[in-house]
Design an enzyme around this catalytic site. Structure first.
Site, PDB file in Angstrom:
ATOM      1  N   HIS A   7       0.835  -1.209   0.000  1.00 44.63           N
ATOM      2  CA  HIS A   7       0.000   0.000   0.000  1.00 44.63           C
ATOM      3  C   HIS A   7       0.859   1.244   0.000  1.00 44.63           C
ATOM      4  O   HIS A   7       2.060   1.195   0.298  1.00 44.63           O
ATOM      5  CB  HIS A   7      -0.966   0.030   1.194  1.00 44.63           C
ATOM      6  CG  HIS A   7      -0.301   0.100   2.545  1.00 44.63           C
ATOM      7  ND1 HIS A   7       0.004  -1.021   3.282  1.00 44.63           N
ATOM      8  CD2 HIS A   7       0.122   1.154   3.296  1.00 44.63           C
ATOM      9  CE1 HIS A   7       0.574  -0.664   4.421  1.00 44.63           C
ATOM     10  NE2 HIS A   7       0.668   0.649   4.456  1.00 44.63           N
ATOM     11  N   HIS A  79       4.012   7.040   3.820  1.00 47.06           N
ATOM     12  CA  HIS A  79       4.963   5.936   3.638  1.00 47.06           C
ATOM     13  C   HIS A  79       4.504   4.997   2.526  1.00 47.06           C
ATOM     14  O   HIS A  79       3.366   5.063   2.060  1.00 47.06           O
ATOM     15  CB  HIS A  79       5.196   5.150   4.950  1.00 47.06           C
ATOM     16  CG  HIS A  79       4.015   4.387   5.471  1.00 47.06           C
ATOM     17  ND1 HIS A  79       3.153   4.890   6.429  1.00 47.06           N
ATOM     18  CD2 HIS A  79       3.550   3.137   5.187  1.00 47.06           C
ATOM     19  CE1 HIS A  79       2.228   3.974   6.707  1.00 47.06           C
ATOM     20  NE2 HIS A  79       2.432   2.902   5.962  1.00 47.06           N
ATOM     21  N   GLU A 130       7.801   0.896   5.025  1.00 46.71           N
ATOM     22  CA  GLU A 130       7.312  -0.173   5.897  1.00 46.71           C
ATOM     23  C   GLU A 130       7.519  -1.495   5.178  1.00 46.71           C
ATOM     24  O   GLU A 130       7.302  -1.591   3.969  1.00 46.71           O
ATOM     25  CB  GLU A 130       5.810   0.030   6.173  1.00 46.71           C
ATOM     26  CG  GLU A 130       5.212  -1.027   7.095  1.00 46.71           C
ATOM     27  CD  GLU A 130       3.709  -0.814   7.366  1.00 46.71           C
ATOM     28  OE1 GLU A 130       3.070  -0.048   6.615  1.00 46.71           O
ATOM     29  OE2 GLU A 130       3.197  -1.434   8.318  1.00 46.71           O
TER      30      GLU A 130
END
Lengths: 134, 134
Positions: A7, A79, A130
């Site tokens: 994502h 992010h 991440e």
């Protein structure tokens, strides 16, 4: 090592307004808001054909995105999340290559109930990364 | 309206260093640098399983990312690109909903030789959005 882009997270100052823009203006499929108290955010998932956009809004007093929104009052890209098969192997390889892991270096359970780590933006062209084990 | 996430663009102050991080540290497949003089950038494509990351470095005197890198000296996420089937229909729908198109409102030919438009970040939670007709 990294696989799919899981994502892109966008921090937003008004979750309802942002969700409405993605739904009505961009014509995407958006979820109902979902509180993630352990992660200090409320999330709306924008489902695209090949990945997701996550609209993040602060939840609680120590939200990890509160500082970002104080600096970026209109919101902004927060992010990117890449998938890995083995987060411990990925972490060890990253550390060996000189990349810094945020926090204590141990995976936490993320918004999708899977182990995640965050990597230092300065090691990745100013981008918070991440990693999520899938 | 929007379909796949075509790419996430990350502006970088050192293209070779950024490409090396994605290749060696994150273990991704990266392309050779590709000059896009019409768009004022040199691009390295990071091929993920479901989408691409585009590492952008300024090319020429009037690069559209020069100002961004002056403000974000470590680099950072610059825009997201969503695919649409018909960019004129998409534009007209966006304008009707009150979103602002950057420039003169007419599609340009983008880095993939396809028609693109950029949308005003203030209408999309502080995020620069590119639409590409596929």
């Amino acid at each position: 090592m990294i696989g799919r882009l899981n994502h892109v997270a966008i921090a937003v100052p008004d979750l309802e307004a942002a969700a409405t823009v993605y739904k009505d203006t961009l014509g995407a499929t958006v979820s109902a808001p979902q509180d993630e108290p352990d992660n200090g955010v409320t999330v709306v998932f924008v489902e695209l054909d090949n990945t997701k956009i996550e609209l993040l809004y602060p939840l609680g007093e120590n939200s990890p995105i509160a500082g970002f929104l104080a600096k970026n009052t209109s919101g902004g890209m927060h992010h990117v999340c890449y998938e890995v098969e083995d987060i411990i192997a990925a972490r060890d390889q990253l550390v060996e290559k000189g990349a810094r892991i945020l926090g204590d270096g141990e995976p936490k359970i993320g918004a999708h109930k899977k182990p995640v780590l965050f990597l230092h933006p300065k090691d990745f062209s100013g981008t918070l990364v991440e990693l999520e084990q899938v």
